[in-house]
Scaffold this motif. Sequence first.
Motif, mmCIF file in Angstrom:
data_model
loop_
_atom_site.group_PDB
_atom_site.id
_atom_site.type_symbol
_atom_site.label_atom_id
_atom_site.label_comp_id
_atom_site.label_asym_id
_atom_site.label_seq_id
_atom_site.Cartn_x
_atom_site.Cartn_y
_atom_site.Cartn_z
ATOM 1 N N GLY A 239 -34.180 8.342 48.674
ATOM 2 C CA GLY A 239 -34.902 7.926 48.519
ATOM 3 C C GLY A 239 -35.170 8.491 50.024
ATOM 4 N N GLU A 240 -36.321 7.391 50.130
ATOM 5 C CA GLU A 240 -37.743 7.522 50.744
ATOM 6 C C GLU A 240 -36.500 7.192 53.005
ATOM 7 N N ILE A 241 -36.386 8.022 53.516
ATOM 8 C CA ILE A 241 -35.718 7.263 55.450
ATOM 9 C C ILE A 241 -37.163 7.259 55.671
ATOM 10 N N GLY A 242 -37.154 6.098 56.423
ATOM 11 C CA GLY A 242 -37.947 5.895 57.197
ATOM 12 C C GLY A 242 -37.444 5.874 58.702
ATOM 13 N N TYR A 243 -37.995 6.030 59.308
ATOM 14 C CA TYR A 243 -37.994 6.257 61.428
ATOM 15 C C TYR A 243 -37.810 5.548 62.657
ATOM 16 N N GLU A 244 -37.034 5.152 63.342
ATOM 17 C CA GLU A 244 -37.303 4.552 64.130
ATOM 18 C C GLU A 244 -38.521 4.769 64.926
ATOM 19 N N PRO A 245 -39.802 3.563 65.361
ATOM 20 C CA PRO A 245 -40.741 4.014 66.302
ATOM 21 C C PRO A 245 -40.377 4.650 67.442
ATOM 22 N N SER A 246 -40.095 5.743 67.698
ATOM 23 C CA SER A 246 -39.868 6.526 68.643
ATOM 24 C C SER A 246 -40.667 7.742 69.080
ATOM 25 N N VAL A 247 -41.003 8.023 70.277
ATOM 26 C CA VAL A 247 -42.197 9.351 70.672
ATOM 27 C C VAL A 247 -40.949 10.696 70.514
ATOM 28 N N ASN A 248 -39.608 9.745 71.231
ATOM 29 C CA ASN A 248 -38.975 11.478 71.701
ATOM 30 C C ASN A 248 -37.172 11.341 71.044
ATOM 31 N N ILE A 249 -36.827 10.013 69.733
ATOM 32 C CA ILE A 249 -35.723 10.461 69.613
ATOM 33 C C ILE A 249 -36.260 9.921 67.654
ATOM 34 N N ARG A 250 -35.325 11.007 66.813
ATOM 35 C CA ARG A 250 -35.699 10.306 65.001
ATOM 36 C C ARG A 250 -33.823 10.003 65.069
ATOM 37 N N VAL A 251 -34.277 8.544 64.699
ATOM 38 C CA VAL A 251 -33.137 7.765 64.061
ATOM 39 C C VAL A 251 -33.223 7.052 63.235
ATOM 40 N N PRO A 252 -32.847 7.407 61.730
ATOM 41 C CA PRO A 252 -33.801 6.394 60.737
ATOM 42 C C PRO A 252 -33.090 5.037 60.718
ATOM 43 N N LEU A 253 -34.138 3.725 60.926
ATOM 44 C CA LEU A 253 -34.073 3.272 60.374
ATOM 45 C C LEU A 253 -32.511 2.476 59.476
ATOM 46 N N SER A 254 -32.934 2.784 58.858
ATOM 47 C CA SER A 254 -31.365 2.555 57.407
ATOM 48 C C SER A 254 -30.981 4.025 57.045
ATOM 49 N N LEU A 255 -29.810 4.200 56.531
ATOM 50 C CA LEU A 255 -29.008 5.363 55.666
ATOM 51 C C LEU A 255 -28.182 4.762 55.006
ATOM 52 N N PRO A 256 -28.786 4.383 53.500
ATOM 53 C CA PRO A 256 -27.652 3.686 52.806
ATOM 54 C C PRO A 256 -27.149 5.008 52.376
ATOM 55 N N ILE A 257 -25.378 5.246 52.422
ATOM 56 C CA ILE A 257 -24.721 5.693 51.320
ATOM 57 C C ILE A 257 -23.555 5.008 51.028
ATOM 58 N N SER A 258 -22.975 5.822 49.549
ATOM 59 C CA SER A 258 -22.386 4.864 48.342
ATOM 60 C C SER A 258 -21.024 6.083 47.996
ATOM 61 N N ARG A 259 -19.654 5.243 48.006
ATOM 62 C CA ARG A 259 -18.684 5.434 47.045
ATOM 63 C C ARG A 259 -18.673 6.452 45.913
ATOM 64 N N GLU A 260 -18.349 8.055 46.352
ATOM 65 C CA GLU A 260 -17.854 8.287 45.453
ATOM 66 C C GLU A 260 -16.300 9.025 44.895
ATOM 67 N N SER A 261 -15.456 9.012 46.122
ATOM 68 C CA SER A 261 -14.395 9.184 46.140
ATOM 69 C C SER A 261 -13.942 8.135 47.327
ATOM 70 N N SER A 262 -12.064 8.395 47.351
ATOM 71 C CA SER A 262 -11.128 7.743 48.460
ATOM 72 C C SER A 262 -11.184 8.261 49.497
ATOM 73 N N VAL A 263 -11.792 9.361 49.374
ATOM 74 C CA VAL A 263 -10.943 11.300 50.069
ATOM 75 C C VAL A 263 -11.549 10.557 51.384
ATOM 76 N N GLY A 264 -10.068 11.387 52.489
ATOM 77 C CA GLY A 264 -10.572 10.867 53.656
ATOM 78 C C GLY A 264 -9.484 11.986 54.401
ATOM 79 N N GLY A 265 -10.241 12.535 55.416
ATOM 80 C CA GLY A 265 -9.092 13.142 56.367
ATOM 81 C C GLY A 265 -9.041 13.543 57.750
ATOM 82 N N LEU A 266 -7.359 13.772 58.612
ATOM 83 C CA LEU A 266 -8.159 13.453 59.739
ATOM 84 C C LEU A 266 -8.828 14.519 60.697
ATOM 85 N N CYS A 267 -8.736 13.862 61.557
ATOM 86 C CA CYS A 267 -9.742 15.219 63.046
ATOM 87 C C CYS A 267 -9.197 16.461 63.012
#
Length: 267
Positions: A239-267
């Motif tokens: 989907g389209e991503i909107g960004y914070e109205p900042s002149v020097n930093i690029r941060v999405p206003l929101s970024l939806p993510i969805s679960r595909e599986s329960s896989v996860g690992g440690l650092c």
Amino acid sequence: MRTVTTRAGVYAVLTDSAAVVPPVPDGDSGGVRWLRAAVARFSNGDAHARRRALVLSELVDIDEKSLCDKAFAWTRRIVADAGPVLDVMTVIARRVPVGVLAEALGLPDVSADIAVVARAYHPHVEPGPAAEAALARLVEVCGGVADEHAAARIGLLIQACDATAGLVASALLSGSIADAEPPVRSTRRVVGGEIVALDLAAAKLTFGAGAKECPGRGHAVALVMGILAALRGFRVVPGEIGYEPSVNIRVPLSLPISRESSVGGLC
């Protein structure tokens, strides 16, 4: 205003001892303008060296592996209680890095107040009552005195807020932290009396260079790696991503993510 876009050109200015950041005016003790004038980021010369040393002293005993593990654990707790779709910016990217770093500094979770002050941190933004009130609470938490030590801690947490949140988003969108674009897009220096804009994104200098290179580079990467490890099995919702109205930093206003599986690992 001249803009430098090449990696070599940006690096040359950042490492030029004669190039300085544009000065910011002093402000009332404890206010947002005071914070800008009291942190290393907007300082030059001896004041910058002294204030940067305070930041480094806060970071020196913080173990990067521990930050990664805690960011992983915090994120896993959040996603365990979430539905099939969640906004990574709201519930993770702006909250976890600040919360984990605050805990490592011996502070409570101040992520909500840090997020408010971060929006008013840069000199081109006029601070409002909400930012001033949030900063007053942060000063109280950091010892109750509006001094350079409190400013160093607050400034460090602000850096962990917007810049790290942007790095989380960019890494998710690109597929890895190695391919992530710099969230801080630009900065400025005064060179020979002329203000010069430096395009950090074009130069791909995510953490800067020279005397003002990000002092918490390893800590930021550790936090992001912990979050990304906990989000394995999730994907960014198209989907389209909107960004914070900042002149020097690029941060999405929101970024939806969805679960595909329960896989996860440690650092």
